[in-house]
Enzyme design. Structure first.
Site, PDB file in Angstrom:
ATOM      1  N   GLU A  41      79.721  -5.359  65.180  1.00 26.47           N
ATOM      2  CA  GLU A  41      80.490  -4.371  65.956  1.00 26.47           C
ATOM      3  C   GLU A  41      79.604  -3.213  66.389  1.00 26.47           C
ATOM      4  OE1 GLU A  41      81.214  -5.318  62.876  1.00 26.47           O
ATOM      5  OE2 GLU A  41      82.884  -6.719  63.137  1.00 26.47           O
ATOM      6  N   ARG A 110      77.071  -7.889  50.524  1.00 24.46           N
ATOM      7  CA  ARG A 110      78.184  -7.140  51.122  1.00 24.46           C
ATOM      8  C   ARG A 110      79.459  -7.154  50.274  1.00 24.46           C
ATOM      9  NH1 ARG A 110      78.548 -10.887  56.531  1.00 24.46           N
ATOM     10  NH2 ARG A 110      78.762  -8.832  57.456  1.00 24.46           N
ATOM     11  N   ASN A 170      83.176 -14.603  66.149  1.00 25.83           N
ATOM     12  CA  ASN A 170      82.056 -14.359  65.230  1.00 25.83           C
ATOM     13  C   ASN A 170      82.270 -14.972  63.848  1.00 25.83           C
ATOM     14  OD1 ASN A 170      79.620 -13.134  65.815  1.00 25.83           O
ATOM     15  ND2 ASN A 170      80.552 -11.130  66.128  1.00 25.83           N
ATOM     16  N   ASP A 264      76.497 -10.654  70.362  1.00 26.06           N
ATOM     17  CA  ASP A 264      76.946  -9.251  70.482  1.00 26.06           C
ATOM     18  C   ASP A 264      76.422  -8.647  71.783  1.00 26.06           C
ATOM     19  OD1 ASP A 264      77.837  -9.690  67.904  1.00 26.06           O
ATOM     20  OD2 ASP A 264      76.063  -8.778  66.998  1.00 26.06           O
TER      21      ASP A 264
HETATM   22  O1  KDG Z   1      75.743 -10.752  65.371  1.00 28.40           O
HETATM   23  C1  KDG Z   1      74.579 -10.254  64.755  1.00 28.40           C
HETATM   24  C2  KDG Z   1      75.016 -10.090  63.349  1.00 28.40           C
HETATM   25  O2  KDG Z   1      74.932 -11.348  62.756  1.00 28.40           O
HETATM   26  C3  KDG Z   1      74.314  -9.119  62.503  1.00 28.40           C
HETATM   27  O3  KDG Z   1      73.892  -7.956  63.175  1.00 28.40           O
HETATM   28  C4  KDG Z   1      74.956  -8.801  61.188  1.00 28.40           C
HETATM   29  O4  KDG Z   1      77.300  -8.467  61.243  1.00 28.40           O
HETATM   30  C5  KDG Z   1      76.400  -9.190  60.943  1.00 28.40           C
HETATM   31  C6  KDG Z   1      76.688 -10.492  60.340  1.00 28.40           C
HETATM   32  O5  KDG Z   1      77.748 -10.652  59.736  1.00 28.40           O
HETATM   33  O6  KDG Z   1      75.907 -11.402  60.481  1.00 28.40           O
END
Ligand code: KDG
Length: 322
Positions: A41, A110, A170, A264
């Site tokens: 994001e 995370r 995503n 993104d």
């Molecule tokens: O879309 C790029 C992302 O993969 C990265 O910046 C980190 O949010 C992220 C993830 O979950 O991979």
């Protein structure tokens, strides 16, 4: 689109500190790591800001050095930051190892950390109301129940106030199963004005997409007038279906240095052209162009172009611009 109250796009989600190996090969003691930030994001927010749009990011960081890195980097990119500094946990982290010249391995830290503790209390109704667009991704609902509820609240507020909703699927297989993702994301997709997905991600929303992505995109677009279903096909370009019409765009030919962040960057370019009031072909074109910029540079967002740089990739290979 007319901008009201100073926010073009608001987005919410987890921003992580990214540690990236400097050299190719396995990580060893004394390997050099570069520190940066990542997060789907905020990558979109940075991309939009580079193109001159007013982007706001809502999220949580820990009360630690890494949290300071996140906030400083987003502010340095002119992103408006609405952050909750969580005193009870630490900032999320991502390790990106360039295992071979062509293979990047990404490891996340995370679970239970700041980004996943985003909650409904962090969502300011006024910010959502003042924005033209709310951009969300399928990552945030996968982080925790609490983060998922925050997304639902943001979407409800956007619907009440007429703020357009953009969803990028995503899918992250390390966070949930395809079944869990489909169950959580289908209702969000049905509320969205824009849906971004790869062919595999579209399958989570519409069965049969892997065999026939066009029909799947048409089906998803059909339930709401004006809904744009945008299917990203990496270097093969992208297509969008809206009100039954299909628009396509070829990919740009560039040397791929680091593919992470391409999606993104595509979304930011597409939304930028939408905010500029450009028609569908120009939205796709800008999305493919900004995606190409980012993959031809190291980092998830660092290569994103400024507005004056748009058009640069149309130059001949290995051009020198003087
Ligand atoms: O879309 C790029 C992302 O993969 C990265 O910046 C980190 O949010 C992220 C993830 O979950 O991979």
């Amino acid at each position: 689109m007319q901008s009201q109250g100073g926010i073009d796009v608001v987005t919410l989600g987890e921003t992580l500190v990214a540690l990236r190996s400097h050299t190719v090969g396995p990580l060893r003691s004394r390997s050099l790591l570069e520190i940066s930030v990542a997060g789907a994001e905020s990558n979109v927010a940075i991309g939009l800001s580079r193109l001159g749009h007013r982007a706001t990011w809502v999220g949580r960081v820990g009360a630690d050095y890494l949290g300071e890195v996140v906030l400083a980097q987003l502010r340095a990119e002119d992103v408006q930051v609405h952050a909750h500094v969580d005193q009870e946990t630490q900032t999320s982290l991502m390790l990106k190892v360039r295992r071979t010249a062509d293979v990047h391995q990404v490891v996340y830290y995370r679970r239970g950390l700041a980004g996943s503790r985003l909650s409904q209390a962090d969502i300011d109704a006024d910010i959502i109301r003042r924005a033209q667009l709310l951009h969300i991704t399928g990552i945030t609902p996968a982080l925790s129940h609490q983060a998922s509820n925050a997304v639902v609240k943001a979407v409800e507020l956007a619907r009440e106030s007429g703020t357009a909703i953009s969803l990028d699927v995503n899918y992250r297989s390390s966070l949930w199963s395809p079944e869990e993702a489909g169950t959580a994301l289908r209702p969000l997709a049905l509320m969205a004005d824009l849906v971004f997905a790869s062919v595999r991600e579209l399958e989570l929303l519409e069965r049969g997409a892997s065999e026939d992505p066009l029909t799947a995109a048409r089906n998803l677009a059909a339930s709401r007038r004006g809904r744009q279903v945008v299917v990203k096909q990496s270097s093969n370009g992208a297509f969008v279906v809206m009100d039954g019409a299909v628009t396509t765009c070829d990919g740009f030919r560039v040397r791929v240095v680091d593919p992470v962040g391409a999606g993104d960057a595509f979304v930011a370019g597409y939304l930028s052209a939408l905010l500029d009031g450009l028609p569908l072909p120009a939205r796709l074109q800008r999305g493919c162009e900004t995606g190409a910029f980012v993959v031809s540079t190291d980092g998830d967002w660092e290569g994103f172009p400024r507005r004056a740089e748009l058009g640069l990739l149309a130059l001949d290979e290995e051009s020198t611009v003087r």
